[in-house]
Design a protein around this motif. Structure first.
Motif, PDB file in Angstrom:
ATOM      1  N   LEU A 162       0.859  -1.187   0.000  1.00  0.00           N
ATOM      2  CA  LEU A 162       0.000   0.000   0.000  1.00  0.00           C
ATOM      3  C   LEU A 162       0.890   1.229   0.000  1.00  0.00           C
ATOM      4  CD1 LEU A 162      -3.194   0.793   1.969  1.00  0.00           C
ATOM      5  CD2 LEU A 162      -1.233   2.329   2.233  1.00  0.00           C
ATOM      6  N   LEU A 163       0.560   2.200  -0.848  1.00  0.00           N
ATOM      7  CA  LEU A 163       1.289   3.467  -0.900  1.00  0.00           C
ATOM      8  C   LEU A 163       0.367   4.598  -0.458  1.00  0.00           C
ATOM      9  CD1 LEU A 163       3.038   3.089  -4.399  1.00  0.00           C
ATOM     10  CD2 LEU A 163       4.035   2.637  -2.145  1.00  0.00           C
ATOM     11  N   SER A 164       0.915   5.535   0.285  1.00  0.00           N
ATOM     12  CA  SER A 164       0.134   6.696   0.724  1.00  0.00           C
ATOM     13  C   SER A 164       1.089   7.859   0.954  1.00  0.00           C
ATOM     14  CB  SER A 164      -0.620   6.374   2.021  1.00  0.00           C
ATOM     15  OG  SER A 164      -1.237   7.527   2.552  1.00  0.00           O
ATOM     16  N   SER A 165       0.824   8.990   0.308  1.00  0.00           N
ATOM     17  CA  SER A 165       1.703  10.154   0.469  1.00  0.00           C
ATOM     18  C   SER A 165       0.917  11.371   0.934  1.00  0.00           C
ATOM     19  CB  SER A 165       2.432  10.473  -0.845  1.00  0.00           C
ATOM     20  OG  SER A 165       1.522  10.882  -1.847  1.00  0.00           O
ATOM     21  N   ASP A 166       1.358  11.933   2.034  1.00  0.00           N
ATOM     22  CA  ASP A 166       0.819  13.171   2.598  1.00  0.00           C
ATOM     23  C   ASP A 166      -0.691  13.137   2.814  1.00  0.00           C
ATOM     24  OD1 ASP A 166       1.867  15.365   3.792  1.00  0.00           O
ATOM     25  OD2 ASP A 166       1.909  16.640   2.023  1.00  0.00           O
ATOM     26  N   CYS A 167      -1.203  11.964   3.130  1.00  0.00           N
ATOM     27  CA  CYS A 167      -2.630  11.883   3.467  1.00  0.00           C
ATOM     28  C   CYS A 167      -2.893  12.341   4.900  1.00  0.00           C
ATOM     29  CB  CYS A 167      -3.132  10.454   3.279  1.00  0.00           C
ATOM     30  SG  CYS A 167      -3.220   9.943   1.543  1.00  0.00           S
ATOM     31  N   PHE A 168      -1.879  12.243   5.754  1.00  0.00           N
ATOM     32  CA  PHE A 168      -2.032  12.697   7.129  1.00  0.00           C
ATOM     33  C   PHE A 168      -1.810  14.206   7.188  1.00  0.00           C
ATOM     34  CE2 PHE A 168      -1.011   8.199   7.649  1.00  0.00           C
ATOM     35  CZ  PHE A 168      -2.023   7.811   8.509  1.00  0.00           C
ATOM     36  N   TYR A 169      -2.816  14.945   6.768  1.00  0.00           N
ATOM     37  CA  TYR A 169      -2.750  16.408   6.694  1.00  0.00           C
ATOM     38  C   TYR A 169      -3.814  17.041   7.581  1.00  0.00           C
ATOM     39  CZ  TYR A 169      -2.633  21.128   4.740  1.00  0.00           C
ATOM     40  OH  TYR A 169      -2.546  22.483   4.597  1.00  0.00           O
ATOM     41  N   ILE A 195       4.373   4.759   3.791  1.00  0.00           N
ATOM     42  CA  ILE A 195       3.696   6.042   3.966  1.00  0.00           C
ATOM     43  C   ILE A 195       4.731   7.152   4.041  1.00  0.00           C
ATOM     44  CG2 ILE A 195       2.268   7.401   5.547  1.00  0.00           C
ATOM     45  CD1 ILE A 195       0.930   4.757   6.353  1.00  0.00           C
ATOM     46  N   SER A 196       4.470   8.228   3.307  1.00  0.00           N
ATOM     47  CA  SER A 196       5.303   9.427   3.409  1.00  0.00           C
ATOM     48  C   SER A 196       4.412  10.592   3.809  1.00  0.00           C
ATOM     49  CB  SER A 196       5.999   9.732   2.077  1.00  0.00           C
ATOM     50  OG  SER A 196       5.053  10.085   1.081  1.00  0.00           O
ATOM     51  N   TYR A 197       4.950  11.443   4.650  1.00  0.00           N
ATOM     52  CA  TYR A 197       4.187  12.644   5.003  1.00  0.00           C
ATOM     53  C   TYR A 197       5.145  13.742   5.439  1.00  0.00           C
ATOM     54  CZ  TYR A 197       4.673  11.285   9.944  1.00  0.00           C
ATOM     55  OH  TYR A 197       5.180  10.930  11.165  1.00  0.00           O
ATOM     56  N   HIS A 198       4.677  14.954   5.266  1.00  0.00           N
ATOM     57  CA  HIS A 198       5.454  16.143   5.578  1.00  0.00           C
ATOM     58  C   HIS A 198       5.283  16.452   7.065  1.00  0.00           C
ATOM     59  CE1 HIS A 198       6.995  20.138   3.733  1.00  0.00           C
ATOM     60  NE2 HIS A 198       7.436  20.004   4.955  1.00  0.00           N
ATOM     61  N   VAL A 199       6.395  16.487   7.792  1.00  0.00           N
ATOM     62  CA  VAL A 199       6.351  16.800   9.219  1.00  0.00           C
ATOM     63  C   VAL A 199       6.218  18.319   9.359  1.00  0.00           C
ATOM     64  CG1 VAL A 199       7.503  16.598  11.440  1.00  0.00           C
ATOM     65  CG2 VAL A 199       7.791  14.803   9.710  1.00  0.00           C
ATOM     66  N   PHE A 231      14.700  15.882   0.949  1.00  0.00           N
ATOM     67  CA  PHE A 231      13.434  15.542   1.570  1.00  0.00           C
ATOM     68  C   PHE A 231      13.601  15.592   3.090  1.00  0.00           C
ATOM     69  CE2 PHE A 231      13.312  12.829  -2.414  1.00  0.00           C
ATOM     70  CZ  PHE A 231      12.518  13.716  -3.128  1.00  0.00           C
ATOM     71  N   ALA A 232      14.265  16.641   3.560  1.00  0.00           N
ATOM     72  CA  ALA A 232      14.628  16.709   4.973  1.00  0.00           C
ATOM     73  C   ALA A 232      13.413  16.672   5.892  1.00  0.00           C
ATOM     74  CB  ALA A 232      15.439  17.978   5.234  1.00  0.00           C
ATOM     75  N   GLU A 233      12.295  17.242   5.470  1.00  0.00           N
ATOM     76  CA  GLU A 233      11.121  17.314   6.329  1.00  0.00           C
ATOM     77  C   GLU A 233      10.088  16.238   5.994  1.00  0.00           C
ATOM     78  OE1 GLU A 233       9.773  21.300   5.855  1.00  0.00           O
ATOM     79  OE2 GLU A 233      11.229  22.112   7.261  1.00  0.00           O
ATOM     80  N   ILE A 234      10.471  15.279   5.171  1.00  0.00           N
ATOM     81  CA  ILE A 234       9.572  14.208   4.792  1.00  0.00           C
ATOM     82  C   ILE A 234       9.886  12.963   5.620  1.00  0.00           C
ATOM     83  CG2 ILE A 234       8.685  12.777   2.924  1.00  0.00           C
ATOM     84  CD1 ILE A 234       8.145  15.813   2.649  1.00  0.00           C
ATOM     85  N   GLN A 235       8.879  12.427   6.274  1.00  0.00           N
ATOM     86  CA  GLN A 235       9.024  11.200   7.053  1.00  0.00           C
ATOM     87  C   GLN A 235       8.553  10.029   6.208  1.00  0.00           C
ATOM     88  OE1 GLN A 235       9.730  11.004  10.860  1.00  0.00           O
ATOM     89  NE2 GLN A 235      10.337   9.050   9.963  1.00  0.00           N
ATOM     90  N   LEU A 236       9.365   8.987   6.149  1.00  0.00           N
ATOM     91  CA  LEU A 236       9.006   7.744   5.469  1.00  0.00           C
ATOM     92  C   LEU A 236       8.889   6.645   6.511  1.00  0.00           C
ATOM     93  CD1 LEU A 236      11.471   7.971   2.452  1.00  0.00           C
ATOM     94  CD2 LEU A 236       8.987   7.944   2.245  1.00  0.00           C
ATOM     95  N   ILE A 237       7.734   5.999   6.559  1.00  0.00           N
ATOM     96  CA  ILE A 237       7.554   4.918   7.513  1.00  0.00           C
ATOM     97  C   ILE A 237       6.909   3.723   6.812  1.00  0.00           C
ATOM     98  CG2 ILE A 237       7.325   6.465   9.492  1.00  0.00           C
ATOM     99  CD1 ILE A 237       4.330   5.953   9.452  1.00  0.00           C
ATOM    100  N   ALA A 238       7.084   2.563   7.393  1.00  0.00           N
ATOM    101  CA  ALA A 238       6.432   1.344   6.912  1.00  0.00           C
ATOM    102  C   ALA A 238       5.585   0.795   8.047  1.00  0.00           C
ATOM    103  CB  ALA A 238       7.459   0.314   6.464  1.00  0.00           C
ATOM    104  N   LEU A 239       4.361   0.396   7.705  1.00  0.00           N
ATOM    105  CA  LEU A 239       3.453  -0.219   8.662  1.00  0.00           C
ATOM    106  C   LEU A 239       3.173  -1.647   8.212  1.00  0.00           C
ATOM    107  CD1 LEU A 239       0.759   2.603   9.050  1.00  0.00           C
ATOM    108  CD2 LEU A 239       2.839   2.289  10.382  1.00  0.00           C
ATOM    109  N   CYS A 240       3.066  -2.550   9.162  1.00  0.00           N
ATOM    110  CA  CYS A 240       2.717  -3.921   8.821  1.00  0.00           C
ATOM    111  C   CYS A 240       2.032  -4.576  10.008  1.00  0.00           C
ATOM    112  CB  CYS A 240       3.944  -4.720   8.385  1.00  0.00           C
ATOM    113  SG  CYS A 240       5.287  -4.740   9.573  1.00  0.00           S
TER     114      CYS A 240
END
Length: 272
Positions: A162-169, A195-199, A231-240
Motif C-alpha cells: 500500500l502506498l500513501s503520500s501526505d494523506c495525514f494532513y 507512507i510518506s508525510y510532511h512533518v 526531503f529533509a522534512e519528509i518522514q518515510l515509515i512502513a506499517l505492517c
C-alpha cells in the motif's frame, strides 16, 4: 554487466497517447514530473535513475491533487526499488496526482489508484494520467472514501503493498485513514504499507494513533539520496501487521535502512 547497461539505456516515455488527438501533452493540460533516485551498481558505486511521469495538474484550489514533496519522496523510493516492485500488487490510497502509483506501474506492478468516491474530478485526472503514460493495462482507478466500507474491487484483490503520500494532513482524517488501513490489513495480513508525510508540526503527530490501532511501524531511511533533491522534512515509515514476516520488508526495500525507534505494539485488533 549487459543487464545493467540495458537498464541504464532504457528509453524515456515519449509524447504519445493523447497526442493522437492532434495536440501535445502540454496542450492537453498535462505536466511532466521528473522523479530521481539512486541505486547501487552491482560492481560498486551508485547510478542515477530518472523517470519522467505525466500528471494532470489540479486547479489551484484543489490541494488534494497537487503533487506535494511527500509524493515525490515516495515516488523516488519506489524508483530506487523498481526491480522489487516489478511483480507486486499495489494499492495507492488518497492518490491525488498519483505520482507514486504511476511510478510503481512503470516498474511493472499492478496498481489500483484510489481517492475519495465523491471526488470525480480527481478520479478523472488519474484516469487521464494513466492513459498519458500508457499504463492502462496495469492501472485501475477506484473511488473509495476513507473510513467507508471497502468497494468490491478492493475486497477481491490481494495486495502486497500500500502506498500513501501526505494523506495525514487534516487532523479529522487521521482516524478514518487508519480505519481504512485496518480494513485492508485484515484482508491482506502480509501487506506492507509505505507512507510518506510532511512533518509540519510536532503537535500533529500520528504516532499516538498508531499505538491505539496496534500498528507496528518502522522508520525508513534511503541508503542513497536522490540527486538534486532534499526531503529533509519528509518522514518515510512502513506499517505492517503482527503476522507479516520481517524479511518481507527487507526484500521489498533492500536499499533502505530500517530503524526500530518507532516500533509500536503489534497486531491489528482495531481501535481501543
Amino acid at each position: 554487466m549487459e543487464e545493467e547497461r540495458q537498464l541504464e539505456e532504457e528509453p524515456q516515455l515519449q509524447e504519445e497517447g493523447l497526442g493522437e488527438q492532434g495536440g501535445s501533452m502540454e496542450e492537453e493540460g498535462l505536466a511532466q514530473v521528473v522523479v530521481r533516485a539512486c541505486v547501487p551498481k552491482s560492481g560498486g558505486g551508485v547510478r542515477a535513475v530518472e523517470r519522467r511521469v505525466w500528471t494532470l495538474p489540479a486547479p489551484s484550489e484543489d490541494y488534494g491533487s497537487f503533487t506535494w514533496p511527500a509524493a515525490t519522496a515516495l515516488a523516488s523510493l519506489v524508483c530506487a526499488h523498481e526491480r522489487c516492485f516489478a511483480s507486486k500488487s499495489v494499492v495507492e490510497i488518497g492518490a491525488g496526482s498519483g505520482l507514486p502509483g504511476l511510478c510503481a506501474a512503470m516498474a511493472g506492478a499492478s496498481v489500483v489508484m484510489s481517492d475519495a468516491a465523491h471526488a470525480r474530478d480527481v478520479l478523472d485526472r488519474l484516469r487521464d494520467a494513466i492513459l498519458a503514460n500508457g499504463l492502462q493495462r496495469q492501472c485501475y482507478v477506484q473511488g473509495w472514501t476513507w473510513g467507508h466500507p471497502l468497494p468490491a474491487e478492493l475486497r477481491k484483490r490481494p495486495f502486497d503493498v500500500l502506498l500513501s503520500s501526505d494523506c495525514f494532513y487534516e487532523n479529522n482524517d487521521f482516524e478514518p485513514i487508519l480505519a481504512s488501513l485496518d480494513m485492508l490489513f485484515r484482508l491482506n495480513p502480509h501487506m506492507i504499507a509505505i507512507i510518506s508525510y510532511h512533518v509540519r508540526s510536532s503537535n500533529r503527530s500520528i504516532y499516538g494513533l498508531l499505538s491505539r490501532w496496534h500498528l507496528k511501524a518502522v522508520t525508513l531511511v534511503p541508503q542513497y539520496e536522490a540527486p538534486a533533491s532534499t526531503f529533509a522534512e519528509i518522514q518515510l515509515i512502513a506499517l505492517c501487521s503482527h503476522s507479516c514476516p520481517p524479511e518481507l520488508l527487507t526484500h521489498l526495500l533492500p536499499h533502505c535502512h530500517v530503524t526500530q525507534d518507532m516500533v509500536l505494539p503489534c497486531g491489528l485488533a482495531g481501535a481501543q
